[in-house]
Structures are given as C-alpha cells and as structure tokens.
Design a protein around this motif. Structure first.
Motif, PDB file in Angstrom:
ATOM      1  N   SER A 122       0.269  -0.846  -0.059  1.00  0.00           N
ATOM      2  CA  SER A 122      -0.267   0.409  -0.574  1.00  0.00           C
ATOM      3  C   SER A 122       0.521   1.443  -0.354  1.00  0.00           C
ATOM      4  CB  SER A 122      -1.057  -0.156   1.183  1.00  0.00           C
ATOM      5  OG  SER A 122      -0.334  -0.232   2.405  1.00  0.00           O
ATOM      6  N   GLY A 123       0.295   2.411  -1.025  1.00  0.00           N
ATOM      7  CA  GLY A 123       1.383   2.996  -0.269  1.00  0.00           C
ATOM      8  C   GLY A 123       2.147   3.965  -1.389  1.00  0.00           C
ATOM      9  N   GLU A 124       2.664   5.500  -1.580  1.00  0.00           N
ATOM     10  CA  GLU A 124       3.392   5.292  -2.864  1.00  0.00           C
ATOM     11  C   GLU A 124       4.840   5.263  -2.218  1.00  0.00           C
ATOM     12  OE1 GLU A 124       3.585   6.389  -6.154  1.00  0.00           O
ATOM     13  OE2 GLU A 124       0.804   5.827  -5.692  1.00  0.00           O
ATOM     14  N   ILE A 179      -7.460  -2.682   2.759  1.00  0.00           N
ATOM     15  CA  ILE A 179      -5.840  -1.106   3.812  1.00  0.00           C
ATOM     16  C   ILE A 179      -6.341  -1.236   5.880  1.00  0.00           C
ATOM     17  CG2 ILE A 179      -7.597   0.695   3.478  1.00  0.00           C
ATOM     18  CD1 ILE A 179      -4.203   0.846   3.149  1.00  0.00           C
ATOM     19  N   SER A 180      -7.558  -1.629   6.520  1.00  0.00           N
ATOM     20  CA  SER A 180      -7.920  -1.561   7.459  1.00  0.00           C
ATOM     21  C   SER A 180      -6.907  -2.168   8.343  1.00  0.00           C
ATOM     22  CB  SER A 180      -9.232  -1.634   7.577  1.00  0.00           C
ATOM     23  OG  SER A 180      -9.344  -2.838   7.077  1.00  0.00           O
ATOM     24  N   ARG A 181      -6.565  -4.070   7.135  1.00  0.00           N
ATOM     25  CA  ARG A 181      -5.715  -4.806   7.773  1.00  0.00           C
ATOM     26  C   ARG A 181      -4.383  -4.205   7.321  1.00  0.00           C
ATOM     27  NH1 ARG A 181      -8.648  -8.952   9.979  1.00  0.00           N
ATOM     28  NH2 ARG A 181      -6.000  -9.891  10.775  1.00  0.00           N
ATOM     29  N   ARG A 182      -3.848  -3.549   6.852  1.00  0.00           N
ATOM     30  CA  ARG A 182      -2.531  -3.392   5.696  1.00  0.00           C
ATOM     31  C   ARG A 182      -2.014  -2.280   6.670  1.00  0.00           C
ATOM     32  NH1 ARG A 182      -1.587  -5.800   1.836  1.00  0.00           N
ATOM     33  NH2 ARG A 182       0.356  -5.408   1.486  1.00  0.00           N
ATOM     34  N   TRP A 183      -2.114  -0.999   7.291  1.00  0.00           N
ATOM     35  CA  TRP A 183      -1.725  -0.126   7.848  1.00  0.00           C
ATOM     36  C   TRP A 183      -1.365  -0.621   9.502  1.00  0.00           C
ATOM     37  CZ3 TRP A 183      -2.724   2.227  12.386  1.00  0.00           C
ATOM     38  CH2 TRP A 183      -4.139   2.934  12.511  1.00  0.00           C
ATOM     39  N   THR A 184      -0.052  -0.732   9.422  1.00  0.00           N
ATOM     40  CA  THR A 184       0.842  -0.644  10.796  1.00  0.00           C
ATOM     41  C   THR A 184       0.674   0.651  11.163  1.00  0.00           C
ATOM     42  OG1 THR A 184       3.387  -0.440   9.856  1.00  0.00           O
ATOM     43  CG2 THR A 184       1.869  -3.265   9.512  1.00  0.00           C
ATOM     44  N   TRP A 185       1.097   2.223  11.167  1.00  0.00           N
ATOM     45  CA  TRP A 185       1.649   2.854  12.030  1.00  0.00           C
ATOM     46  C   TRP A 185       0.548   4.293  11.597  1.00  0.00           C
ATOM     47  CZ3 TRP A 185       3.555   8.234  10.082  1.00  0.00           C
ATOM     48  CH2 TRP A 185       3.294   9.578  11.124  1.00  0.00           C
ATOM     49  N   ILE A 186       0.258   4.518  12.556  1.00  0.00           N
ATOM     50  CA  ILE A 186      -0.864   6.113  12.318  1.00  0.00           C
ATOM     51  C   ILE A 186      -0.045   6.959  12.867  1.00  0.00           C
ATOM     52  CG2 ILE A 186      -1.578   5.558  14.992  1.00  0.00           C
ATOM     53  CD1 ILE A 186      -4.654   6.702  13.591  1.00  0.00           C
ATOM     54  N   ALA A 187      -0.460   8.585  11.856  1.00  0.00           N
ATOM     55  CA  ALA A 187       0.045   9.445  12.444  1.00  0.00           C
ATOM     56  C   ALA A 187      -0.019  10.762  13.433  1.00  0.00           C
ATOM     57  CB  ALA A 187       0.309  10.895  11.101  1.00  0.00           C
ATOM     58  N   PRO A 188       0.402  11.306  14.448  1.00  0.00           N
ATOM     59  CA  PRO A 188      -0.497  11.764  15.454  1.00  0.00           C
ATOM     60  C   PRO A 188      -1.531  12.537  14.958  1.00  0.00           C
ATOM     61  CG  PRO A 188       2.114  12.320  15.145  1.00  0.00           C
ATOM     62  CD  PRO A 188       1.299  11.589  14.043  1.00  0.00           C
ATOM     63  N   ASN A 189      -1.969  13.531  13.530  1.00  0.00           N
ATOM     64  CA  ASN A 189      -2.901  13.771  13.447  1.00  0.00           C
ATOM     65  C   ASN A 189      -3.983  13.030  13.326  1.00  0.00           C
ATOM     66  OD1 ASN A 189      -2.441  12.497  11.169  1.00  0.00           O
ATOM     67  ND2 ASN A 189      -1.861  14.703  10.275  1.00  0.00           N
ATOM     68  N   THR A 203      -1.210  -1.170  23.389  1.00  0.00           N
ATOM     69  CA  THR A 203      -0.856  -0.836  24.608  1.00  0.00           C
ATOM     70  C   THR A 203      -0.281   0.548  24.589  1.00  0.00           C
ATOM     71  OG1 THR A 203       1.791  -1.002  23.585  1.00  0.00           O
ATOM     72  CG2 THR A 203       0.214  -3.022  24.830  1.00  0.00           C
ATOM     73  N   SER A 204      -1.244   1.497  24.086  1.00  0.00           N
ATOM     74  CA  SER A 204      -0.825   3.041  23.817  1.00  0.00           C
ATOM     75  C   SER A 204       0.333   2.973  23.051  1.00  0.00           C
ATOM     76  CB  SER A 204      -0.968   3.275  24.922  1.00  0.00           C
ATOM     77  OG  SER A 204      -2.323   3.350  25.710  1.00  0.00           O
ATOM     78  N   SER A 205       0.098   2.727  21.993  1.00  0.00           N
ATOM     79  CA  SER A 205       1.657   2.657  20.911  1.00  0.00           C
ATOM     80  C   SER A 205       0.725   2.858  19.521  1.00  0.00           C
ATOM     81  CB  SER A 205       2.025   1.202  20.106  1.00  0.00           C
ATOM     82  OG  SER A 205       2.562   1.498  19.285  1.00  0.00           O
ATOM     83  N   ASP A 206       1.525   4.044  18.601  1.00  0.00           N
ATOM     84  CA  ASP A 206       1.320   4.580  17.533  1.00  0.00           C
ATOM     85  C   ASP A 206       1.049   3.260  16.364  1.00  0.00           C
ATOM     86  OD1 ASP A 206       3.494   4.605  17.401  1.00  0.00           O
ATOM     87  OD2 ASP A 206       3.663   6.996  16.582  1.00  0.00           O
ATOM     88  N   HIS A 207       2.375   2.165  16.591  1.00  0.00           N
ATOM     89  CA  HIS A 207       1.958   1.095  15.839  1.00  0.00           C
ATOM     90  C   HIS A 207       0.992  -0.242  16.305  1.00  0.00           C
ATOM     91  CE1 HIS A 207       5.807   2.015  13.670  1.00  0.00           C
ATOM     92  NE2 HIS A 207       5.613   3.344  14.836  1.00  0.00           N
ATOM     93  N   ARG A 208       1.354  -0.842  14.460  1.00  0.00           N
ATOM     94  CA  ARG A 208      -0.324  -2.227  15.510  1.00  0.00           C
ATOM     95  C   ARG A 208       0.801  -3.516  15.273  1.00  0.00           C
ATOM     96  NH1 ARG A 208      -5.586  -1.974  12.455  1.00  0.00           N
ATOM     97  NH2 ARG A 208      -4.262  -1.410  10.444  1.00  0.00           N
ATOM     98  N   VAL A 209       0.468  -4.243  16.143  1.00  0.00           N
ATOM     99  CA  VAL A 209       1.089  -5.622  15.694  1.00  0.00           C
ATOM    100  C   VAL A 209       0.792  -6.192  14.556  1.00  0.00           C
ATOM    101  CG1 VAL A 209       0.997  -7.879  16.156  1.00  0.00           C
ATOM    102  CG2 VAL A 209       1.016  -5.959  18.417  1.00  0.00           C
ATOM    103  N   LEU A 210       2.442  -6.557  13.732  1.00  0.00           N
ATOM    104  CA  LEU A 210       2.079  -7.326  12.294  1.00  0.00           C
ATOM    105  C   LEU A 210       2.668  -9.389  13.078  1.00  0.00           C
ATOM    106  CD1 LEU A 210       1.914  -7.421   9.127  1.00  0.00           C
ATOM    107  CD2 LEU A 210       4.398  -7.039   9.137  1.00  0.00           C
ATOM    108  N   ARG A 211       1.596  -9.716  12.187  1.00  0.00           N
ATOM    109  CA  ARG A 211       1.983 -11.323  11.972  1.00  0.00           C
ATOM    110  C   ARG A 211       2.101 -11.618  10.852  1.00  0.00           C
ATOM    111  NH1 ARG A 211      -2.603 -13.469  15.840  1.00  0.00           N
ATOM    112  NH2 ARG A 211      -3.948 -13.140  14.108  1.00  0.00           N
ATOM    113  N   ALA A 212       2.359 -12.724  11.182  1.00  0.00           N
ATOM    114  CA  ALA A 212       2.346 -13.785   9.260  1.00  0.00           C
ATOM    115  C   ALA A 212       2.492 -14.775  10.462  1.00  0.00           C
ATOM    116  CB  ALA A 212       4.613 -13.187   8.903  1.00  0.00           C
TER     117      ALA A 212
END
Length: 371
Positions: A174-176, A204-214, A243-252
């Motif tokens: 996803s993304g450029e 896309i809801s199952r792809r992004w791993t980081w969300i910006a402060p905004n 756990t209040s992180s701006d990242h999400r867990v990615l699993r394989a």
C-alpha cells in the motif's frame, strides 16, 4: 509391508513484530504481556524498548523475555524478543547486537534451524549514513547461517507495490514508495528476501501499521521478510492489541511442512543445469544501477559486488545442451563397413577383427558418446 502412507509432520508458528514505543517501566511490560495473551503469538519481536538496562527473565507463564537497551542519553531504540514456553525450549541463542538489531536462533525439526531478526531502522529524519550503517549491520546478521530466515520490524519505509523486474516484492503493498522504501527493496532483491506483506491482498484496514499524530495519515512501514516464500501462509495486522503505541502488531503465520520441505530439499540437491548470460538482459540490468564511486573504499566494494551479483542473476539463462548421439561417428563407420562386407575366404579375418573391435567399443560406453 502394510502399504500405509507416512505421516508427515506440520509445524505452525505465529511470529509477530511490534513497535511498542516503550518498555522502560515494569508496568508497561506487564500491560504488554497481558495483551499478548489475547492473540495467537509464539514469538514476538519488539522495538523501541527505550530501556536503560537489558532484561532477561522467565515470565510467570513460562515465556522467555529478553529485552535490549536503548542507545545514548535518550535511550533511543532497543529491540528484544518474547518467546512462549514451548518455543523457548528450541532457542539456541539470542543476540541483541545493538539497539537496532536482534538475532534469535531456534532449532527446528531434524537439522533445520530458524533465524529471526528483529530490526528497528532509523526514522526518515535520520542522516543517510546512519541508515546505511543500519543496513550494513542487518547484512551481517543475515550472513549468519540458518535454514530459514525471518527478518521483521519497523523499517520506517514505504515499499508500495512491486515494480517490473522485481522478484521479491508482491503487487499488494500500500502507498507510494519513498526513498527509504527504495533502499529496503534494493536490500530485499539483493539478499533474495520476500517482503511477505506485499504478497497478500488485504483491506487497507488490515494493512497499515502506523498512524500519524494527526490520526489522518496511516502507513504501512512495518514488514516481515522471509527467505523461503513457501513457508508463509498469511500476513496481517492484529486488531485486538493496544498498549497506547502508534504502531500495530504485524503477524505472519508460518507453516513448516515436512513433506514439502523434503521435496524442496530434493529439488535443490538435483544437478543444476549449466547457465550462461544473456547479453541484452545484462546490459539492461547494469543500466538500472548507479555505479558512481563512493568515498569509502570498503563500502564502495561491498555495494559494487552486491550490484554486480544482482545484475548477473537477472541476466542468467539456461545453457542449452548439445544433443549427443548414442553412437559415435567411428562406431557408425565400423557398422556400415561390416554390413557391406561379404563373407569370403579373403575378408573373413578382417570381419572377425571388426567384430572384435565392435565388442571392445561396446565394453566402454564412454567411447560411444565421442563427438
């Protein structure tokens, strides 16, 4: 014999990577371990622990916890592993070589080994030299021998979709792609590592791993790479984990199938067909790289060698074998001469000699394939 089919063993392993943002305090580690209970995860690689000291402890549920420390006065980075009870028994070694790279070795079935590398790449604000130092360290970790390799973590890079000529990047990223993404792709192509996220079609809801402060920008910057695509069944973001992180867990989800691996080993051990280079493909591959000389000689040589190997691999084609007759020209001449010879008192001796030579040639098969 009963004729029963052999029972092949299948091993399923769930590996996860997570930028936790901080595990400096015991309560944050407790929170993480409680959240981990809610998901299927055998090996969890973490980054940005930001700890002042390393931690090695057996958790109350039997999991092995090994966390590294951050770097500098601000404790930047820090990587580590949390391995559940069953898989902790298979651990051969765990090396936290720096605040950005950790290497976990595990013993699989038979003589096979699994190497899991947890990585935390410099952010986009970092200097290029710091990024290159990270990739040099990563390449040293990749050089350690193992049957299977899983490289995962926060690479602070946007890979996007695979482009023409790329063998190890799928079409579902996803993304450029950005500059850091180009660097990650170059490493993956040279080291023959599949960027597993990009091979599976997901919302896309199952792809992004980081969300910006905004809370508006959402990017896919965490990745799981493997050296053997066949062992990966799925890669996806894990939703119920916070756990209040701006990242999400990615699993394989990895599957090690004994029957499949045995067949793959047999195929690998077969005699490789001779290869040659396609001149047009080689020129095209060479034109795709920047061959400018760098300041440091050692670094320049290493990068030059990697680029050259990549070009050669892209230009390799199978070399056609020349068909060889089962009967040599000499043998054919002898057979023809014997066929035309008439039995008489004059040529009986010569015919007998020809038959004797025929028998000798047949006794040595190599003589039949000359020319």
């Amino acid at each position: 014999m009963s004729g029963a089919r052999p029972t092949w063993k299948r091993t399923i392993l769930a590996v996860c990577t997570y930028n936790c943002r901080s595990l400096a305090k015991e309560e944050t580690l407790n929170h993480l371990m409680e959240e981990k209970k809610r998901i299927k995860c055998d090996i969890l690689g973490v980054c940005e622990t930001r700890r002042k000291k390393e931690l090695e402890v057996n958790w109350k549920d039997g999991s092995a916890v090994r966390l590294g420390k951050g770097d500098g006065a601000r404790n930047v980075g820090g990587v580590g592993f949390i391995v559940n009870k069953d898989w902790s028994l298979k651990v051969i070694s765990c090396q936290l070589t720096s605040s950005r790279i950790g290497v976990l070795h595990l013993q699989m079935e038979s003589k096979a080994t699994l190497k899991v590398i947890q990585a935390y790449a410099p952010t986009s604000a970092s200097e290029d030299e710091e990024v290159e130092e990270f990739y040099r360290e990563l390449e040293r970790a990749l050089a350690q021998k193992s049957t299977y390799t899983v490289t995962m973590g926060d690479f602070n890079a946007k890979v996007g979709r695979g482009k023409a000529g790329e063998k190890f990047i799928g079409r579902y990223g996803s993304g450029e792609r950005n500059e850091r993404g180009e660097r990650l792709v170059a490493m993956a192509e040279m080291k023959e590592l599949y960027v597993a996220n990009t091979w599976y079609k997901k919302k896309i809801s199952r792809r992004w791993t980081w969300i910006a402060p905004n809370a508006k920008s959402k990017n896919e910057i965490d990745y799981i790479l493997v050296n053997k695509r066949r062992i990966v069944q799925d890669v996806s973001v894990v939703q119920p984990f916070n756990t209040s992180s701006d990242h999400r867990v990615l699993r394989a989800k990895l599957i090690f199938d004994e029957a499949v691996e045995k067949k793959a080993l047999q195929m690998a051990n077969r005699k490789q067909q001779p290869k040659t280079l396609d001149e047009a493909k080689l020129k095209k591959a060479i034109s795709g790289f920047d061959w400018s000389q760098m300041e440091k000689c050692d670094e320049d040589y290493s990068i030059f060698a990697d680029k050259l190997r990549c070009c050669i691999k892209a230009a390799e084609i199978k070399k056609l074998k020349k068909a060889k007759g089962r009967i040599s020209i000499e043998m054919k001449s002898l057979l023809e001469k014997r066929r035309n010879m008439k039995r008489s008192a004059d040529n009986n001796l010569e015919l007998a000699l020809l038959q004797e030579k025929d028998q000798i040639l047949r006794s040595f098969p190599d003589c039949l394939n000359k020319d």
